[in-house]
Scaffold this motif. Structure first.
Motif, PDB file in Angstrom:
ATOM      1  N   VAL A 192     -42.068 -44.130 -48.641  1.00 43.89           N
ATOM      2  CA  VAL A 192     -41.099 -43.927 -47.566  1.00 43.89           C
ATOM      3  C   VAL A 192     -39.699 -43.878 -48.180  1.00 43.89           C
ATOM      4  O   VAL A 192     -39.288 -44.817 -48.856  1.00 43.89           O
ATOM      5  CB  VAL A 192     -41.168 -45.057 -46.517  1.00 43.89           C
ATOM      6  N   TYR A 193     -39.015 -42.791 -47.968  1.00 46.05           N
ATOM      7  CA  TYR A 193     -37.623 -42.683 -48.419  1.00 46.05           C
ATOM      8  C   TYR A 193     -36.697 -43.080 -47.273  1.00 46.05           C
ATOM      9  O   TYR A 193     -36.934 -42.714 -46.121  1.00 46.05           O
ATOM     10  CB  TYR A 193     -37.284 -41.241 -48.791  1.00 46.05           C
ATOM     11  N   HIS A 222     -42.322 -47.310 -41.977  1.00 42.93           N
ATOM     12  CA  HIS A 222     -42.451 -48.366 -42.976  1.00 42.93           C
ATOM     13  C   HIS A 222     -43.880 -48.360 -43.518  1.00 42.93           C
ATOM     14  O   HIS A 222     -44.834 -48.371 -42.748  1.00 42.93           O
ATOM     15  CB  HIS A 222     -42.146 -49.715 -42.325  1.00 42.93           C
ATOM     16  N   PRO A 223     -44.014 -48.370 -44.864  1.00 39.20           N
ATOM     17  CA  PRO A 223     -45.372 -48.247 -45.423  1.00 39.20           C
ATOM     18  C   PRO A 223     -46.331 -49.347 -44.991  1.00 39.20           C
ATOM     19  O   PRO A 223     -47.517 -49.085 -44.768  1.00 39.20           O
ATOM     20  CB  PRO A 223     -45.148 -48.289 -46.943  1.00 39.20           C
ATOM     21  N   ARG A 224     -45.831 -50.574 -44.831  1.00 42.16           N
ATOM     22  CA  ARG A 224     -46.751 -51.646 -44.412  1.00 42.16           C
ATOM     23  C   ARG A 224     -47.258 -51.412 -43.000  1.00 42.16           C
ATOM     24  O   ARG A 224     -48.405 -51.702 -42.676  1.00 42.16           O
ATOM     25  CB  ARG A 224     -46.044 -53.003 -44.430  1.00 42.16           C
ATOM     26  N   VAL A 234     -42.863 -39.898 -46.599  1.00 44.35           N
ATOM     27  CA  VAL A 234     -42.197 -39.973 -45.289  1.00 44.35           C
ATOM     28  C   VAL A 234     -40.709 -40.208 -45.529  1.00 44.35           C
ATOM     29  O   VAL A 234     -40.335 -40.855 -46.509  1.00 44.35           O
ATOM     30  CB  VAL A 234     -42.758 -41.166 -44.465  1.00 44.35           C
ATOM     31  N   ALA A 235     -39.870 -39.702 -44.653  1.00 45.88           N
ATOM     32  CA  ALA A 235     -38.437 -39.994 -44.774  1.00 45.88           C
ATOM     33  C   ALA A 235     -37.893 -40.484 -43.436  1.00 45.88           C
ATOM     34  O   ALA A 235     -38.313 -40.031 -42.375  1.00 45.88           O
ATOM     35  CB  ALA A 235     -37.673 -38.752 -45.215  1.00 45.88           C
ATOM     36  N   ARG A 236     -36.973 -41.414 -43.546  1.00 43.86           N
ATOM     37  CA  ARG A 236     -36.268 -41.840 -42.328  1.00 43.86           C
ATOM     38  C   ARG A 236     -35.148 -40.861 -42.006  1.00 43.86           C
ATOM     39  O   ARG A 236     -34.825 -40.639 -40.850  1.00 43.86           O
ATOM     40  CB  ARG A 236     -35.706 -43.240 -42.551  1.00 43.86           C
ATOM     41  N   ARG A 237     -34.549 -40.334 -43.061  1.00 47.77           N
ATOM     42  CA  ARG A 237     -33.542 -39.287 -42.888  1.00 47.77           C
ATOM     43  C   ARG A 237     -33.834 -38.183 -43.883  1.00 47.77           C
ATOM     44  O   ARG A 237     -34.202 -38.463 -45.025  1.00 47.77           O
ATOM     45  CB  ARG A 237     -32.128 -39.833 -43.138  1.00 47.77           C
ATOM     46  N   GLN A 238     -33.692 -36.950 -43.430  1.00 49.72           N
ATOM     47  CA  GLN A 238     -33.923 -35.814 -44.330  1.00 49.72           C
ATOM     48  C   GLN A 238     -32.739 -34.868 -44.186  1.00 49.72           C
ATOM     49  O   GLN A 238     -32.399 -34.447 -43.084  1.00 49.72           O
ATOM     50  CB  GLN A 238     -35.227 -35.122 -43.942  1.00 49.72           C
ATOM     51  N   THR A 239     -32.105 -34.557 -45.313  1.00 49.73           N
ATOM     52  CA  THR A 239     -30.833 -33.844 -45.229  1.00 49.73           C
ATOM     53  C   THR A 239     -30.958 -32.325 -45.372  1.00 49.73           C
ATOM     54  O   THR A 239     -30.109 -31.585 -44.913  1.00 49.73           O
ATOM     55  CB  THR A 239     -29.871 -34.367 -46.316  1.00 49.73           C
ATOM     56  N   ALA A 283     -37.073 -46.050 -50.603  1.00 54.72           N
ATOM     57  CA  ALA A 283     -36.879 -47.308 -49.905  1.00 54.72           C
ATOM     58  C   ALA A 283     -37.857 -48.377 -50.362  1.00 54.72           C
ATOM     59  O   ALA A 283     -37.514 -49.528 -50.439  1.00 54.72           O
ATOM     60  CB  ALA A 283     -37.018 -47.082 -48.408  1.00 54.72           C
ATOM     61  N   PHE A 284     -39.068 -47.987 -50.684  1.00 53.86           N
ATOM     62  CA  PHE A 284     -40.076 -48.990 -50.991  1.00 53.86           C
ATOM     63  C   PHE A 284     -40.906 -48.561 -52.174  1.00 53.86           C
ATOM     64  O   PHE A 284     -41.311 -47.415 -52.272  1.00 53.86           O
ATOM     65  CB  PHE A 284     -40.985 -49.201 -49.774  1.00 53.86           C
ATOM     66  N   PRO A 285     -41.157 -49.493 -53.095  1.00 51.11           N
ATOM     67  CA  PRO A 285     -42.008 -49.129 -54.234  1.00 51.11           C
ATOM     68  C   PRO A 285     -43.428 -48.877 -53.757  1.00 51.11           C
ATOM     69  O   PRO A 285     -43.864 -49.456 -52.761  1.00 51.11           O
ATOM     70  CB  PRO A 285     -41.952 -50.371 -55.114  1.00 51.11           C
ATOM     71  N   PRO A 286     -44.147 -48.012 -54.448  1.00 51.80           N
ATOM     72  CA  PRO A 286     -45.535 -47.797 -54.050  1.00 51.80           C
ATOM     73  C   PRO A 286     -46.379 -49.038 -54.344  1.00 51.80           C
ATOM     74  O   PRO A 286     -45.948 -49.922 -55.070  1.00 51.80           O
ATOM     75  CB  PRO A 286     -45.972 -46.616 -54.913  1.00 51.80           C
ATOM     76  N   LEU A 287     -47.565 -49.094 -53.783  1.00 49.72           N
ATOM     77  CA  LEU A 287     -48.483 -50.181 -54.105  1.00 49.72           C
ATOM     78  C   LEU A 287     -48.696 -50.186 -55.616  1.00 49.72           C
ATOM     79  O   LEU A 287     -48.522 -49.163 -56.248  1.00 49.72           O
ATOM     80  CB  LEU A 287     -49.821 -49.944 -53.387  1.00 49.72           C
TER      81      LEU A 287
END
Ligand code: BT5
Length: 349
Positions: free
Chosen positions: A104-105, A85-87, A128-133, A12-16
């Motif tokens: 964060v995925y 959310h990473p921020r 971290v994941a918001r959804r994990q299958t 979902a978000f690129p790393p720093l």
């Protein structure tokens, strides 16, 4: 958004450091405490043009931040994302090394798998994941992630022998109990070896996986599945009566990012006791684990990893975290891996 994985995961978000510029803008908007801050003042403070500010606002809006814009008054922050959310994890995070690199995925098969395979991650990274299958439990079991459940994994690269790695599960259990108390004021307990319970129901589970050289751990991944805002009806009927979420226990919705910050702050010192590889540190950790573990002093059925079952009285936890179980014939078994369930003392069936 970027995706580095060949699987169907979405990162979902690129790393720093790609996130830094909007982070500074966000800090200014938070400083506005709900009031408008003008675009020119923001540009001045951050040393960029008003157009650059506008672009960063768009980035944040795309990520789920609700930022109101007004042609004359500027911008104001109305709300922040309610999902991981990473921020939001980074805001006010008070750790020395844990969680400074966060991925964060939006969706992933298993945060443990991703954390183990991602060569860009180093000691202290958190996935971290918001959804994990395809969440993994121990012994081939599954960890199920309905909405509201937070799966995350710590990447650790401690210079310890592989035989020491199970101690990381104990460290995670101690950190979870302390972090949940700090973050939500709830008293939870550890059920040996890897369950965190609230009033007997499972609120979190831990799975530590390791890649090792013959005498040293190369990477340990400590995976944690925590039921944060999971609703009772969303748990699998198979274990619904044995599961609970932090929110249900606390009687209110819980901000997963805020809770995660508390957890990381508590997990760091607990992991330090193992990663430091000193007998004193490990001794302190095992004492902390014993103090939070309610399996000691109970009659249990022990199921070994090969499926063998016996009944006994738990009279202690040794210096390596093994359960000491006295059988009915008086012999003590040292159980390093397996499952326990509470049983009645013999003769009280
Ligand atoms: C565990 O296994 O409790 C370890 C769970 C670790 C999950 C995390 S999520 C992030 C990371 N990535 C992964 O792929 N895994 C880790 P175990 O002790 O084997 O317990 C599994 C059992 O817990 C299942 O058989 C169910 O009975 C129960 N269970 C499954 N999902 C649950 C949930 N959300 N809440 C409560 N209980 C659950």
């Amino acid at each position: 958004m970027s995706s580095r994985s060949s699987r169907s995961d979405s990162r979902a978000f690129p790393p720093l450091p790609g996130r830094e510029a909007p982070d500074r803008l966000l800090a200014q908007l938070r400083g506005g405490a709900g009031d408008f801050v003008s675009g020119s003042l923001l540009g001045e403070r951050l040393g960029v043009s008003r157009t650059a500010i506008w672009k960063q606002v768009r980035t944040l809006q795309d990520e789920g931040y609700l930022i109101e814009s007004h042609p004359k008054r500027g911008y104001r922050l109305r709300s922040v994302p309610s999902e991981a959310h990473p921020r939001e994890i980074a805001v006010g995070l008070e750790t020395r090394w844990l969680g400074h690199q966060v991925v964060v995925y939006d969706a992933v098969d298993s945060t443990n798998r991703a954390a183990m395979e991602d060569a860009a991650l180093t000691h202290g990274a958190v996935v971290v994941a918001r959804r994990q299958t395809e969440g993994r439990g121990r012994l081939g079991r599954k960890w199920v992630v309905p909405p509201g459940t937070l799966p995350f994994s710590l990447v650790l690269e401690p210079r310890i022998a592989p035989t020491r790695a199970p101690l990381l599960t104990l460290a995670a259990a101690v950190g979870l109990v302390d972090g949940i108390r700090e973050g939500c004021g709830l008293d939870t307990e550890i059920k040996w070896p890897n369950d965190v319970l609230w009033r007997g129901r499972k609120v979190a589970g831990i799975l530590t996986e390791v890649r090792s050289d013959p005498d040293q751990v190369v990477r340990a991944v400590v995976g944690i599945g925590l039921n944060v805002n999971t609703r009772e009806e969303d748990f699998d009927p198979l274990f619904r009566d044995r599961a609970v979420s932090v929110a249900a226990a606390a009687g209110r919705e819980v901000d997963p990012n805020g809770l995660l910050r508390h957890l990381l702050a508590a997990l760091e010192p607990a992991c330090d006791q193992v990663c430091g590889d000193s007998p004193e540190g490990v001794g302190r950790l095992v004492d902390q684990y014993r103090a939070r573990c309610t399996t000691v002093g109970r009659w249990v059925n022990v199921t070994g990893v090969r499926g063998d079952v016996f009944c006994g009285y738990v009279h202690g936890i040794d210096a390596e975290g093994a359960l000491l179980v006295r059988r009915e014939d008086g012999a003590t078994e040292r159980v390093l891996a397996g499952d326990v369930s509470l049983s009645r003392p013999p003769g009280q069936d």
